[in-house]
Design an enzyme around this catalytic site. Sequence first.
Site, PDB file in Angstrom:
ATOM      1  N   GLY A  24      -9.547   8.983  -4.844  1.00 20.51           N
ATOM      2  CA  GLY A  24     -10.447   9.508  -5.746  1.00 20.51           C
ATOM      3  C   GLY A  24     -10.487   8.898  -7.087  1.00 20.51           C
ATOM      4  O   GLY A  24      -9.975   9.280  -8.192  1.00 20.51           O
ATOM      5  N   TYR A  25     -10.940   7.481  -6.961  1.00 22.14           N
ATOM      6  CA  TYR A  25     -10.884   6.525  -8.008  1.00 22.14           C
ATOM      7  C   TYR A  25     -12.170   6.461  -8.548  1.00 22.14           C
ATOM      8  O   TYR A  25     -12.645   6.624  -9.543  1.00 22.14           O
ATOM      9  CB  TYR A  25     -10.155   5.138  -7.779  1.00 22.14           C
ATOM     10  CG  TYR A  25      -8.750   5.220  -7.750  1.00 22.14           C
ATOM     11  CD1 TYR A  25      -7.799   6.379  -8.017  1.00 22.14           C
ATOM     12  CD2 TYR A  25      -7.830   3.879  -7.808  1.00 22.14           C
ATOM     13  CE1 TYR A  25      -6.602   6.370  -7.968  1.00 22.14           C
ATOM     14  CE2 TYR A  25      -6.618   3.911  -7.992  1.00 22.14           C
ATOM     15  CZ  TYR A  25      -5.846   5.187  -8.051  1.00 22.14           C
ATOM     16  OH  TYR A  25      -4.607   4.924  -8.024  1.00 22.14           O
ATOM     17  N   SER A  26     -12.938   5.459  -7.990  1.00 25.33           N
ATOM     18  CA  SER A  26     -14.418   5.280  -8.433  1.00 25.33           C
ATOM     19  C   SER A  26     -15.203   6.185  -8.779  1.00 25.33           C
ATOM     20  O   SER A  26     -15.285   7.296  -7.983  1.00 25.33           O
ATOM     21  CB  SER A  26     -14.986   4.081  -7.218  1.00 25.33           C
ATOM     22  OG  SER A  26     -14.188   2.920  -7.158  1.00 25.33           O
ATOM     23  N   SER A  58     -13.644   6.517   0.760  1.00 30.50           N
ATOM     24  CA  SER A  58     -13.557   6.321   2.196  1.00 30.50           C
ATOM     25  C   SER A  58     -12.569   7.414   3.002  1.00 30.50           C
ATOM     26  O   SER A  58     -11.732   7.901   2.352  1.00 30.50           O
ATOM     27  CB  SER A  58     -12.498   4.899   2.265  1.00 30.50           C
ATOM     28  OG  SER A  58     -13.168   3.890   1.826  1.00 30.50           O
ATOM     29  N   GLU A  97      -1.790  -2.283  -2.264  1.00 31.42           N
ATOM     30  CA  GLU A  97      -3.054  -2.758  -1.369  1.00 31.42           C
ATOM     31  C   GLU A  97      -2.653  -3.997  -0.783  1.00 31.42           C
ATOM     32  O   GLU A  97      -3.410  -4.425   0.266  1.00 31.42           O
ATOM     33  CB  GLU A  97      -4.281  -2.631  -2.181  1.00 31.42           C
ATOM     34  CG  GLU A  97      -4.358  -1.046  -2.429  1.00 31.42           C
ATOM     35  CD  GLU A  97      -5.868  -1.087  -2.691  1.00 31.42           C
ATOM     36  OE1 GLU A  97      -6.738  -0.169  -2.564  1.00 31.42           O
ATOM     37  OE2 GLU A  97      -6.356  -2.088  -3.806  1.00 31.42           O
ATOM     38  N   SER A 103     -14.334  -5.519  -7.233  1.00 22.93           N
ATOM     39  CA  SER A 103     -15.406  -6.741  -7.194  1.00 22.93           C
ATOM     40  C   SER A 103     -14.934  -8.120  -7.591  1.00 22.93           C
ATOM     41  O   SER A 103     -13.887  -8.336  -8.001  1.00 22.93           O
ATOM     42  CB  SER A 103     -16.666  -6.507  -8.144  1.00 22.93           C
ATOM     43  OG  SER A 103     -16.560  -6.561  -9.427  1.00 22.93           O
TER      44      SER A 103
END
Length: 382
Positions: A116-118, A150, A234, A359
């Site tokens: 739960g980041y973005s 996701s 990551e 991005s």
Amino acid sequence: MDFGFSPEDEMFRAEARAWLAANADPAVDRRTWERTLGRSGWIGLGWPEPGYGNRTAGLTQQVVWAEEYARSVAPPRSGHIGENLLAPTLIAHGGEEQKARFLPPIAAGEELWCQGYSEPGAGSDLAGVRTSAVREGDRYRISGQKIWTSLAHEADWCFVLARTDPESRRHHGLSFLLVPMDQPGRIEVRPIRQMTGTSDFNEVFFDGAYARVDHLVGGEGRGWPVAMSLLGFERGVSTLAQQIGFAEELGQVVRTALETGAATDPVVRERLVRQWAELRTMRRHALRTLGGSADAGAASVAKLLWAGWHQRLGELAMQVRGAAATVGPVDWSATAPYELGADQHLFLFSRADTIYGGSDQVQRTIIAERVLGLPREPKGAV
């Protein structure tokens, strides 16, 4: 080379083949496969600490495992967020009780996680988080929205970056909370249908959801360094496994080019060779930086390399198909949702590669500020 694997581990390949044969439908619950991996101790190889039901392996052994897993076309994973992101973060920042509570179920494949980041309006700007968490006794009450989450529709838990100090700004006053997803009426998950017709990403709405105080990692208001530490996990072994899949996709594009005659076009042949050469370069970069922590820009460079490469491969897959690329494998008017060929799925899904996970613009900013030492980008500018 002796990897310390018992003879019984050969059963893994047989189980993988059997699982794939029984679960050809991608909609089938993948949780059973995570439990299969967990029973044999194959989850958590890279954790620096054993004893949670996992076996540990050296860096070379992890690379061999990851590449062989990808090469054998084993079932897709749904537990990698817990295994590769949350678990190393808990080992680095969590308390002993937190590790004892959460690591064994991850290693067993019993509990799945999402991130739960973005948020809407703060997708790439993580410091712009507006989801709030207010302490009420032994719990935090969480309100807000996350997006592009996701596997939220499958997850049992979500690690959430929320603002616990309402007067704070930017990266100050944020906390890292572990939130159970089974809270009817307090947590709503809405799948986001993509161009591919699939829904791997979700919107998640928190309306008074709770997290226990003892499920706060790193201390109240100290969520930013925990979140940044997690992002550092990551990169690494998984990148090399990813490249095995990329090589398979490139091989299929080459075969299609030969079948359609597109390979006789010198421009297409030059693009195919360039894709091959760039993939080899990415592998050398991944091996050079594997396990390193001193290179602050390694993860960003890797993301820039593979995201652009994969997107160009999708475009090339369409080019070698020619006009046939506009036609589906079955009559689209008779299917709902529509079905895509592998090359069409590659083209459409790879459009997001340069956006999710940070991005291209964010990655270049990280390299500029942290590696090249350029002036920091002004925040809040219009």
